[in-house]
Design a protein around this motif. Structure first.
Motif, mmCIF file in Angstrom:
data_model
loop_
_atom_site.group_PDB
_atom_site.id
_atom_site.type_symbol
_atom_site.label_atom_id
_atom_site.label_comp_id
_atom_site.label_asym_id
_atom_site.label_seq_id
_atom_site.Cartn_x
_atom_site.Cartn_y
_atom_site.Cartn_z
ATOM 1 N N PHE A 30 0.851 -1.311 0.057
ATOM 2 C CA PHE A 30 -0.108 0.428 0.124
ATOM 3 C C PHE A 30 0.872 1.260 0.028
ATOM 4 N N LYS A 67 15.974 0.948 1.687
ATOM 5 C CA LYS A 67 15.842 2.188 2.732
ATOM 6 C C LYS A 67 15.422 3.036 1.025
ATOM 7 N N ALA A 68 14.881 2.908 -0.229
ATOM 8 C CA ALA A 68 15.044 3.565 -1.479
ATOM 9 C C ALA A 68 13.642 2.899 -1.339
ATOM 10 N N ARG A 76 11.465 2.890 1.040
ATOM 11 C CA ARG A 76 11.056 3.594 2.646
ATOM 12 C C ARG A 76 10.679 4.813 1.813
ATOM 13 N N ALA A 77 12.014 5.183 1.068
ATOM 14 C CA ALA A 77 11.928 6.740 0.212
ATOM 15 C C ALA A 77 10.784 6.712 -0.297
ATOM 16 N N ASP A 124 7.474 7.341 1.103
ATOM 17 C CA ASP A 124 7.879 8.425 1.844
ATOM 18 C C ASP A 124 6.970 9.478 0.651
ATOM 19 N N ILE A 146 -2.347 1.362 8.053
ATOM 20 C CA ILE A 146 -1.894 1.028 6.624
ATOM 21 C C ILE A 146 -0.610 2.230 5.854
ATOM 22 N N ALA A 176 6.783 6.977 11.952
ATOM 23 C CA ALA A 176 6.629 6.866 10.080
ATOM 24 C C ALA A 176 7.296 5.366 10.259
ATOM 25 N N TRP A 177 7.891 4.639 9.547
ATOM 26 C CA TRP A 177 8.366 2.992 9.106
ATOM 27 C C TRP A 177 9.813 3.343 10.261
#
Lengths: 260, 321, 292, 234
Positions: C35, C171-172, C174-175, C178, C239, C291-292
């Motif tokens: 999601f 990390k990408a 998560r980026a 974001d 979510i 956040a994550w």
């Protein structure tokens, strides 16, 4: 007509609007200008009921409308257009207009089902009104076109046309000239002036095109860094040193100490 | 197959098409007109079916009831009950984005299925409810028609009525507002429309139509069990019908019901004839795969369906014709 | 006396709840990641769970390897299946509205479920190991498998955490979750990150599936039946925020098991659903912020 | 051969063009600023150059190579970095992770690059473990610019780097931009703070209604009375 009283709004640490008060006189075409990030759009969105103000009140013809939802403001005679035109893409141009008039009998499902003749009669009147608006805006040849197929400028006209489908008294225009070519720009400004003269609409508009502002608006209010820094006819505004500074940057006046 | 066998098959075929067409029209009101994502059709279908069954069946030691109301009372009850469930779900999810509505509808459908399976006193659980009469069977017998044929006539009549109402709703200013909401919410709000109200109305009416479909199913089939309300039959087929036919277009919903039901029931013949001995158990899942793949192909190649949505014919002429 | 009895019962159910919660967590993290990056609720996730469990079991049947190998085998299998689905179907409709992906995934779920039936038949399977004699600790019965399930879930979640915080592609991910636009102008290869997201989502789903299979049995509808609790866990956790899914999974798992004190056990999914609805009404963005 | 040359660009969003034949050129080691009234198409031009917006007609050349309408990924691969005006950090990533994302495509050890960025923005070194979302506007801008520097760009494109910053931070930002030039990087930026921007710029362009109105050295534009008039129309 619209009275803005000491409105402030902060997003996180950024003071987007600080203590702005101004009046939009009935029957005027009032302009609001300022560099990017001055807080104009935030102020508009607060008036239009899309975001709540932190402090301050908004009055429409003396009535407190602070924080009213958009659809309720509409019924009180305050309508708006959008900077990026919001058309109903897969509906025809005519339908785009016919959606607008309030209190259509056919908007009640039971009436649509069981009072069909009444609905049709009203629908016929709404359609006439839509045809008039299309003619006024010279869009009549596009009545059956899907709105998605219009050019950017035509969509702006259609947006303006939607405000004409109701008995609006005050109209907020968010950059009516943005992304519009010269010819259509002339049409849009003519339409605004005629609506103002012939139907007594009061306009409050944000615009970046200074020539358009100069042509249409009196008075003009200038915002910078969230605050109101000047008000008056455009000719005066042009001579105002503080306004020049705001637009060209550099010098920092007392009212402009921005926060981090 | 002899003539009477074929005739009987056709009657059953078209009865199912009719019931599914009603469900697809209900979904069209929610998804096609308004863009509301209901993936729990089976739940509304079940509410309608069981409500009508409970209201109309004779007394039974296995579940509540014994009201023995006439068929039409059952239908009205089904419509009201499913509308109320729709009202509840719609009100809860009104302000949320589509994904949440989808999850909420599937949640209510699954929860209802659990209730039906577990609350034996109410529904006789997994053993199911029987003795649900076909509509007006005495009358049809008196004029020399089978009760199955009678059911088909009744379903066809209800389908005609629903189609009329749904199509009129689409052409009306009410439907126009729904389409406007689907296209652009902020602009619809700026045009003074109370989005929440319209959206809820569409959801409730759509749910009621699904409940009606459920009642008709109960009375035609004569027997209800939780099995019938698995998401496959109750929800998935209806979605494929609407997407294939053309969402937003009521004729598309009808066409989709015919086409997909033909493929679905036709595939049963093909597979039972084509699969080798001992593999007939695979027919069910293979058919689902067939329909599932068909859906993906439609979504990729022709997402607007066989009959794309068209602007409704103007219902009134202006001065200039 | 009865008080002690209730306490024991409560503790016992809490153990079951933690076990169920760790299974739900694995599913919910996947739903949440998908999601976060692709902006749609993946309705085939439950059936991906089923596929993972069956692939793991199929691997055991073919190789007679030790039971634990079902876990990596299922994870690899379901990861491949997830990527294949994305490449053949979802990728082609990604540019349309996300809600079209939602419809599509609903259909994909049914296809997967039916494929499982076609390949393995409608029979009920269970992982080898037979009935386990529980260890009695004080008055509590602890089933050895439950310990293994918990351990495996902790290992998987830890590995994922390390992946998301230590590797560049993690990390990408998560980026991208974001800010997709910024990720693109930064030069992050979106398609590759999306593929990794599906790999991980599929693997995590399979983890949930194999562990669920160890706890009970394998049926073609096992994943579909826990889809609702999985979504509930993802939504309660917020979510799009995989770390919230851990808390969400535990909360839903505990609530489901403890509810059996008052309710028929078959209503467990309904309990998850009701909690989810309550959360949606009170706090649409989920309970657990961060956040994550 | 110029570092960047965009010739006669037409393009816009959907319907009407916003750019009507705008051109811009950047040489190595040069700060070039684009100014102009709101709505003149400054940011749009940046986006068109970077491939975020379809160029309908015109040409973008990078060291003589035609890169018109290439994907951002390919731009970054060639050493062009772009910093958008808003939402230009990944809020849930730490400062260091944000920087690392800038060099996603680069294999090998990133530490030397990080050190280089920290030497331009020492403050980022102190806060390397902090989530970017928790930082102030000025610090975020540093993170964003730092991230762009991670690919060792030849050309750095900045969209209003000083928007929303306090006067002190504005000065500081322009100082950093000068420092960046001294690393051998060409800088193309859009600015609202026209006076100060022209003060640091080697050359400037004034855009109006999507086309070039003036082009000159920063100093000459500053002294040009017409330019000042232009901002307020008339």
């Amino acid at each position: 007509m619209i009275r803005i009283e000491r409105i402030s709004k902060a997003f996180g640490g950024l003071q987007a609007v600080r203590d702005v008060s101004l009046d939009v006189e009935p029957g005027s075409i009032t302009g609001l200008i300022g560099p990017n990030g001055a807080g104009k759009s935030t102020l508009f969105n607060i008036i239009a009921g899309l975001i709540p103000a932190d402090t301050g009140r908004i009055y429409l013809e003396g009535q407190d409308i602070t924080g009213r939802r958009p659809h309720r403001l509409f019924h009180q005679g305050l309508v708006r257009t959008f900077q990026v035109p919001h058309e109903f893409a897969r509906m025809t141009v005519r339908e785009n207009l016919m959606v607008v008039p309030p209190a259509q009998a056919g908007e009640n499902l039971l009436q649509s089902w069981f009072r069909w003749e009444k609905v049709r009669r009203q629908e016929s009147a709404v359609r006439d009104r839509a045809e008039d608006v299309l003619e006024f805006l010279s869009l009549d040849h596009l009545a059956d076109e899907r709105a998605a197929n219009l050019s950017g400028g035509q969509k702006k006209l259609l947006d303006l046309g939607r405000t004409m489908m109701t008995d609006a008294r005050a109209v907020l225009l968010d950059e009516p000239g943005a992304g519009v070519n010269r010819t259509l720009l002339g049409k849009i400004s003519d339409a605004i002036q005629r609506l103002n003269r012939e139907r007594g609409y009061t306009f409050f508009l944000i615009e970046h095109d200074m020539d358009l502002i100069a042509k249409l608006c009196n008075p003009v209010h200038v915002m910078a860094n969230g605050g109101l820094i000047a008000s008056g006819p455009m000719a005066e505004i042009r001579q105002n040193e503080e306004v020049r500074e705001a637009y060209l940057g550099g010098g920092v006046s007392a009212t402009m100490g921005a926060s981090e | 197959m002899e003539i009477s066998g074929i005739a009987a098959y056709l009657v059953s075929f078209f009865t199912f098409v009719g019931i599914y067409a009603i469900l697809a029209l209900g979904l069209n009101m929610q998804w096609g007109f308004t863009g509301q994502f209901n993936i729990g059709i089976a739940g509304f279908f079940a509410v309608g079916a069981y409500t009508s069954a409970i209201l109309t069946t004779p007394e039974s030691p296995w579940h509540v009831g014994g009201f023995q109301h006439p068929f039409l009372v059952g239908v009205v009850g089904a419509v009201i009950a499913s509308a109320l469930v729709g009202l509840l779900i719609g009100a809860i999810t009104a302000r949320l984005r589509t994904d949440y509505l989808a999850i909420a509808t599937i949640g209510i459908a699954e929860t209802l299925r659990l209730v039906i399976a577990n609350e034996g006193w109410l529904t006789n659980g997994v053993r199911g409810m029987s003795n649900i009469d076909r509509p007006f069977s005495d009358f049809f017998q008196a004029i020399g028609l089978s009760s199955a044929m009678g059911s088909l006539i009744v379903v066809a009549a209800f389908l005609a009525g629903v189609y009329f109402l749904v199509e009129r709703a689409r052409q009306s200013p009410w439907g126009r507002v729904l389409r406007a909401i689907r296209e652009d919410e902020p602009a619809t709000a700026a045009a003074g429309k109370n989005i929440g109200r319209f959206r809820l109305e569409a959801f409730v009416v759509g749910s009621a139509i699904m409940g009606l479909g459920g009642a008709l199913y109960a009375h035609y089939f004569g027997f209800l069990s939780p099995e019938a309300f698995l998401p496959l039959y109750g929800t998935f087929l209806v979605w494929v019908m609407l997407i294939a036919g053309g969402s937003g277009n009521n004729k598309g919903a009808l066409l989709g019901a015919v086409v997909i039901w033909t493929i679905w029931s036709g595939s049963e013949f093909v597979m039972s004839a084509g699969l080798p001995e001992g593999y007939t158990g695979y027919a069910g899942p293979l058919r689902v795969i067939l329909i599932g793949v068909l859906l993906q192909v439609i979504l990729i190649t022709r997402p607007e369906g066989i009959l794309p949505e068209k602007a409704p014919r103007a219902i009134a002429k202006g001065r200039r014709g | 006396m009865t008080d002690v009895y209730i306490l024991i019962e409560l503790l016992q159910l809490s153990i079951y709840g933690i076990v169920l919660g760790s299974i739900l967590t694995l599913g919910a993290i996947g739903v949440s990641m998908i999601f976060g990056i692709l902006r749609f609720a993946h309705f085939a996730h439950g059936d991906l769970i089923t596929v993972g469990a069956y692939v793991g079991m199929g691997f055991l049947m073919m190789t007679h390897a030790p039971v634990w190998t079902a876990l990596p085998a299922g994870m690899i299998g379901a990861a491949i299946v997830a990527v294949l689905i994305d490449q053949t179907v979802y990728k082609r409709i990604r540019r349309t509205q996300p809600v079209i992906l939602l419809i599509s995934s609903f259909g994909i779920g049914l296809i997967l479920r039916s494929l499982v039936q076609v390949i393995w038949g409608p029979n009920v399977y269970s992982f080898p190991g037979g009935i386990q004699r529980p260890w009695m600790v004080w008055e509590l019965a602890i089933i050895p498998n439950h310990l293994w399930i918990l351990l495996a879930a902790v290992v998987i979640v830890t590995a994922l955490h390390l992946f998301l915080t230590r590797t560049r592609i993690g990390k990408a991910m998560r980026a991208m979750s974001d800010n997709m636009d910024l990720a693109l102008v930064t030069g992050i290869p979106a398609e590759r990150v999306i593929m990794i997201t599906w790999l991980l989502g599929g693997a995590l789903a399979a983890g949930a599936g194999v562990l669920l299979g160890m706890d009970s049995r394998l049926t073609p509808t096992m994943g579909w039946n826990i889809l609702l609790p999985v979504f509930a866990a993802a939504i309660v956790g917020g979510i799009g925020r995989p770390y919230g899914a851990i808390a969400g999974g535990m909360l839903i798992g505990l609530a489901m098991e403890i509810s059996t004190l008052f309710l028929e056990p078959s209503y467990k999914p309904a309990v998850a659903f009701l909690i989810m609805v309550a959360v949606l009404i009170v706090r649409p963005q989920g309970i657990f912020k961060g956040a994550w | 051969m110029s570092l960047l040359q965009a010739n006669d660009i037409y393009g816009g969003y959907g319907g009407a063009d916003i750019l009507n034949g705008a051109s811009v050129r950047v040489e190595d080691n040069e700060i070039v600023v684009i100014i102009g009234a709101n709505g003149a198409g400054k940011s749009t031009l940046m986006k068109a150059v970077f491939g975020l917006l379809h160029v309908r007609s015109g040409q973008v050349l990078y060291r003589g190579e035609d890169i018109t309408n290439r994907k951002p990924e390919q731009m970054v691969g060639r050493g062009i970095a772009y910093v958008p005006q808003e939402h230009n950090v990944f809020p849930s990533l730490t400062v260091e992770e944000n920087l690392e994302m800038g060099a996603f495509a680069i294999k090998g050890d990133l530490r030397p690059r990080l050190e280089k960025v920290f030497s331009v923005f020492p403050r980022l070194r102190e806060r390397r473990r902090q989530d970017a979302g928790l930082m102030s506007g000025g610090e975020r801008q540093m993170v964003a610019m730092g991230r762009a520097l991670m690919i060792d760009p030849k050309l750095l494109m900045l969209d209003e780097p000083t928007a929303g910053l306090s006067p002190r931070l504005i000065d500081d930002t322009f100082e950093r931009i000068r420092e960046i030039r001294s690393l051998g990087i060409g800088v193309l930026m859009v600015e609202q703070n026209a006076k100060q921007a022209l003060g640091v710029a080697d050359r400037g362009y004034v855009l109006a209604t999507g086309a070039n109105r003036f082009e000159d050295t920063g100093k000459n534009l500053l002294d040009n009375r017409e330019v000042a008039e232009m901002f307020l129309g008339g």
